[in-house]
Design a protein around this motif. Structure first.
Motif: not given
Length: 429
Positions: A354-362, A371-373
């Motif tokens: 899967f892709y670990r995605v995090h909108a609040q991380r750089g 907060g990861a999806s």
């Protein structure tokens, strides 16, 4: 789906992809020969970082807890891989005892356990769950969000075997990383297979030892392909017994961080990479109060340590072995959020990811955080069917195959690591 790479789709990463595809028969033969000499972990998950100029693993988990994040289409591959693993380990097996984490309040983790039960049940085993929690005295029903149920039972230990009431398993599958210590109930099981083995737990395992093994694997693989191993390997250093609260060992961390940054700068110059390098500092044996720290200059560690001392004042334990690792940025994005691929394997087979995605991380931060999806990778449809001859970067199957190759290199490194750290292995002079 392949995330959008905001770096130009030219340069080393596409050269690497093309080289891997052109060398596919040699690569697969090389893996076959390696697996004739080494035993893969029962399962593993590898976090990758795709910098556009480099693709490397940054963490290898031997107790993966994200099977629920894989696409359902991966189940046939996972079941076949589980069958292959069990046939090698205990061909006559009919019962499997699955031992999960003791903290089962997370529905996400429970769904992971449910998926593991399904995989090994469909592989032809009777699967039941046993708890390491000594407070559990009777079977307990756990309800999942989809309305299904799991039953968790207290363990029963005889002199040489571990099981449940009226349940004697050939194999015990740990999905508990033992970061809280090694339970005595798991020791001395001479007539059963415990997978992963006890020395794979975070109470004994060290990341620096794993990446030492990975460096060995990467050099062998790079020699096969005639390439620079740095393109797939994060450089690292190690410091033992660092007490941030008392400055003990801090000089070691600063010295190694400074030296490692210098090495990365030279590599960036060699490849014409116009970026400022960074290193990641983290505990060598899993999570710690120090957390995961990113620095671009060794002088930044003074401020980091000051924050750590504040944690210590609140009761945090800061004595830890430390690994200093070359930072690999990720330039993959999903809907403008930073993403990184995670590859899942059972036995020696890639079964999904899967892709670990995090909108609040750089791009230079740890994405494995609240907060990861997770967005499933369609490995079951594509990773084993790459398309040689296509333009690099244009094909999802080709990119997935490349992810799978690097994931398998890390898995092979884990097998080297476990062999080297096995306390029961015979040593020949």
């Amino acid at each position: 789906m392949v995330p959008h790479l905001i770096t130009a789709l030219t340069g080393p990463i596409n050269e690497l992809e093309a080289r891997i595809l052109d060398s596919l028969p040699a690569i697969e033969r090389w893996f076959r020969l390696e697996w004739m000499e080494h035993t893969p972990p029962i399962y593993s998950a590898v976090d990758l970082r795709n910098a556009g100029f480099k693709l490397a693993p940054v963490d290898t988990n031997l107790f993966p807890g994200g099977f629920a994040s894989l696409t359902p289409e991966m189940l046939p591959l996972a079941v076949q891989a589980a069958m292959a693993a069990i046939e090698k380990i205990c061909p006559e097996a009919k019962n499997l005892l699955l031992v999960p984490e003791t903290n089962l309040r997370s529905t996400f983790y429970l769904t992971n356990v449910q998926r593991l039960v399904r995989i090994f049940t469909q592989a032809g085993l009777n699967v039941r769950l046993g708890s390491l929690d000594p407070a559990l005295k009777a079977p307990t029903t756990l309800r999942l969000p989809d309305g299904s149920e799991l039953v968790l039972e207290p363990l029963e230990r005889s002199q040489r075997r571990l099981g449940l009431k009226n349940f004697d398993p050939c194999t015990i599958l740990l999905n508990n990383d033992l970061s809280e210590g090694r339970p005595k109930v798991l020791e001395g099981l001479h007539e059963q297979y415990l997978l992963p083995p006890l020395h794979a737990g975070w109470n004994l395992r060290r990341k620096s030892r794993h990446f030492q093994s990975y460096e060995e694997v990467a050099k062998k693989y790079a020699k096969l392909l005639g390439m620079d191993p740095w393109l797939i390997h994060p450089m690292f250093a190690h410091c033992g017994e660092v007490d941030v609260g008392a400055d003990a060992g801090l000089d070691c961390v600063k010295t190694h961080a400074d030296a490692l940054l210098g090495k990365v700068r030279r590599k960036y110059k060699e490849y014409g990479i116009n970026e400022k390098p960074f290193v990641v500092i983290k505990a060598d044996n899993g999570p710690s109060e120090l957390g995961i720290v990113t620095v671009r200059d060794a002088k930044e560690l003074d401020a980091v340590c000051e924050r750590a001392r504040e944690k210590a004042a609140a009761g945090g334990a800061l004595l830890s072995d430390v690994i200093i690792q070359e930072g690999v940025p990720t330039y993959e994005r999903m809907n403008d959020a930073v993403a990184e691929p995670v590859v899942y394997m059972i036995d020696r087979y890639v079964v999904g990811g899967f892709y670990r995605v995090h909108a609040q991380r750089g791009i230079d931060e740890n994405l494995n955080a609240p907060g990861a999806s997770f967005v499933p990778l369609a490995f079951a449809d594509s990773h084993q069917l790459p398309r040689p001859g296509e333009r690099p970067g244009a094909s999802a199957p080709n990119r997935f195959y490349m992810y799978g190759v690097i994931g398998r290199l890390a898995m092979l490194a884990a097998s080297y690591e476990l062999e080297a750290t096995d306390p029961d292995a015979e040593v020949y002079e």
